[in-house]
Scaffold this motif. Structure first.
Motif, PDB file in Angstrom:
ATOM      1  N   PRO A  38       0.799  -1.348  -0.064  1.00 13.98           N
ATOM      2  CA  PRO A  38      -0.001   0.155   0.197  1.00 13.98           C
ATOM      3  C   PRO A  38       0.855   1.212   0.004  1.00 13.98           C
ATOM      4  O   PRO A  38       0.391   2.232  -0.793  1.00 13.98           O
ATOM      5  CB  PRO A  38      -0.966  -0.258   1.314  1.00 13.98           C
ATOM      6  N   ALA A  39       1.810   1.266   0.791  1.00  8.60           N
ATOM      7  CA  ALA A  39       2.726   2.412   1.146  1.00  8.60           C
ATOM      8  C   ALA A  39       3.384   2.999  -0.498  1.00  8.60           C
ATOM      9  O   ALA A  39       3.757   4.035  -0.826  1.00  8.60           O
ATOM     10  CB  ALA A  39       3.667   2.374   1.876  1.00  8.60           C
ATOM     11  N   ALA A  76       1.913  -7.827   0.976  1.00  9.57           N
ATOM     12  CA  ALA A  76       3.072  -8.186   1.824  1.00  9.57           C
ATOM     13  C   ALA A  76       3.164  -7.911   3.295  1.00  9.57           C
ATOM     14  O   ALA A  76       3.713  -8.231   4.068  1.00  9.57           O
ATOM     15  CB  ALA A  76       4.218  -7.243   0.982  1.00  9.57           C
ATOM     16  N   GLU A  77       2.000  -7.065   3.744  1.00  8.27           N
ATOM     17  CA  GLU A  77       2.121  -6.903   5.207  1.00  8.27           C
ATOM     18  C   GLU A  77       0.976  -7.575   5.917  1.00  8.27           C
ATOM     19  O   GLU A  77       0.920  -7.427   7.275  1.00  8.27           O
ATOM     20  CB  GLU A  77       1.658  -5.349   5.344  1.00  8.27           C
ATOM     21  N   GLY A  78       0.289  -8.521   5.266  1.00 11.55           N
ATOM     22  CA  GLY A  78      -0.557  -9.476   5.870  1.00 11.55           C
ATOM     23  C   GLY A  78       0.122 -10.739   6.247  1.00 11.55           C
ATOM     24  O   GLY A  78       1.306 -10.876   5.903  1.00 11.55           O
ATOM     25  N   PRO A  79      -0.975 -11.615   6.890  1.00 10.05           N
ATOM     26  CA  PRO A  79      -0.405 -12.802   7.251  1.00 10.05           C
ATOM     27  C   PRO A  79      -0.112 -13.830   6.084  1.00 10.05           C
ATOM     28  O   PRO A  79      -0.749 -13.489   5.186  1.00 10.05           O
ATOM     29  CB  PRO A  79      -1.285 -13.294   8.292  1.00 10.05           C
ATOM     30  N   PHE A  80       0.735 -14.861   6.406  1.00 11.04           N
ATOM     31  CA  PHE A  80       1.093 -15.744   5.287  1.00 11.04           C
ATOM     32  C   PHE A  80       0.943 -17.141   5.973  1.00 11.04           C
ATOM     33  O   PHE A  80       0.731 -17.313   7.099  1.00 11.04           O
ATOM     34  CB  PHE A  80       2.650 -15.543   4.906  1.00 11.04           C
ATOM     35  N   ARG A 258       8.711  -7.072   1.531  1.00 10.26           N
ATOM     36  CA  ARG A 258       9.516  -6.219   2.307  1.00 10.26           C
ATOM     37  C   ARG A 258       9.025  -4.960   1.819  1.00 10.26           C
ATOM     38  O   ARG A 258       8.408  -4.840   0.966  1.00 10.26           O
ATOM     39  CB  ARG A 258      11.120  -6.310   1.909  1.00 10.26           C
ATOM     40  N   PRO A 259       9.386  -4.008   3.025  1.00 12.72           N
ATOM     41  CA  PRO A 259       8.620  -2.691   2.612  1.00 12.72           C
ATOM     42  C   PRO A 259       8.965  -1.754   1.211  1.00 12.72           C
ATOM     43  O   PRO A 259       8.147  -1.215   0.834  1.00 12.72           O
ATOM     44  CB  PRO A 259       9.292  -1.749   3.733  1.00 12.72           C
TER      45      PRO A 259
END
Length: 316
Positions: A38-39, A76-80, A258-259
């Motif tokens: 998102p960022a 990428a920021e969510g659970p896996f 990764r970010p």
């Protein structure tokens, strides 16, 4: 009717679902507009397009190997979660690799054989790709030995580069060709293409021997201690244990969760000497680098130039 794509496949930007015809196969793609970073303003569509763009170089590294799926359904920021068994329902053209484990359990892993199956796997939410080291026709005999260089919490990436160069120097002294790639996460992977023959256990034993010798000669820089609780945090871990049977590492050209949407990218040894940073290689710039330089890791899948590890391993 599915929209037939040109040779240069383009993932549609004007819809959230699409069915692409790739050769004789059709692939359903879903949630194309879902934010995956998102960022950065990057969506699932951007991830799929990246893999389309690097597929000619990537696919030879994946083909004929069981794929362990690491799925990030919310980006990428969510659970896996990990998934080994190929899900059903699935297209009938998804090739399977049936592997019997020591427990007696038999698992049918999917294989990524072409662009259609690559997009199918990525559409499941797989950001990075984790294939077996050995091909499906003999899953106990890998095609490479590798060293996963992972910095401790208080170690720098400059220390990782220094360690990678020491590994390269050591392998060169053994007359072994070696190739580096950033992990896209925190470290560097060093791989050696080998003639298929030694078992995974023999390859693991060789890697362990090299790692322990390196740690003995450079104790202030690196460690081969596997137990995390006993591992010095200011050293680089030379992880030989990833050579064990059934383990996987993120493949070359894998995007990482990764970010900065960094990518596990081949680097020349001169680049390692000069100094690189993990975020130098990202989803948005690796395709252009690949188009300019070609696949620096082509030797890993070439028939020629492979090292015969039987020179250094004891028979079973």
């Amino acid at each position: 009717m599915p929209a037939r794509s040109p040779v240069a496949v383009q993932i549609p930007r004007d819809r959230d679902r699409a069915t692409l015809a790739i050769g004789r196969r059709t692939v359903a793609l879903t949630n194309l507009g879902k934010p995956f970073w998102p960022a950065l303003g990057l969506t699932k569509r951007d991830l799929l397009q990246y893999y389309v763009d690097v597929a000619p170089a990537l696919l030879p590294h994946l083909r004929d190997r069981a794929m362990v799926m690491k799925r990030y359904p919310d980006g990428a920021e969510g659970p896996f979660f990990f998934m080994k068994r190929a899900p059903s329902p699935r297209p009938d053209w998804i090739a399977l690799c049936r592997i019997r484990h020591a427990s007696g359990n038999v698992i049918d892993f999917p294989m990524v054989q072409d662009l259609a199956s690559l997009l199918w796997v990525v559409n499941l939410g797989c950001i990075d790709l984790n294939q077996w080291y050995a091909r499906c026709d003999d899953v106990d005999r890998p095609d490479y030995v590798h060293f996963d260089l992972d910095p401790g919490a208080d170690a720098s990436f400059e220390q990782v580069c220094e360690t990678a160069l020491l590994v390269h120097e050591t392998l060169t002294g053994l007359e072994m060709p070696s190739y580096a790639k950033t992990t896209g996460s925190r470290g560097i992977h060093v791989y050696v293409p080998i003639v298929r023959g030694p078992t995974q256990k023999q390859v693991w034993t060789f890697a362990k021997t090299v790692a322990l010798e390196l740690a003995a000669h450079h104790p202030q820089l690196l460690t081969a201690v596997y137990a995390l609780a006993r591992r010095p945090t200011d050293r680089v871990h030379v992880d030989y244990n990833q050579n064990a049977w059934g383990r996987t590492l993120a493949s070359v050209y894998s995007v990482r969760p990764r970010p900065r949407a960094s990518v596990s990218t081949p680097v020349a040894w001169r680049e390692v000497r000069r100094g690189v940073q993990l975020d130098d290689f990202r989803l948005d710039n690796v395709p252009a680098r690949l188009a300019k330089l070609g696949d620096l890791w082509a030797p890993l899948v070439a028939r020629r130039g492979r090292f015969d590890l039987r020179r250094y391993v004891a028979p079973d």
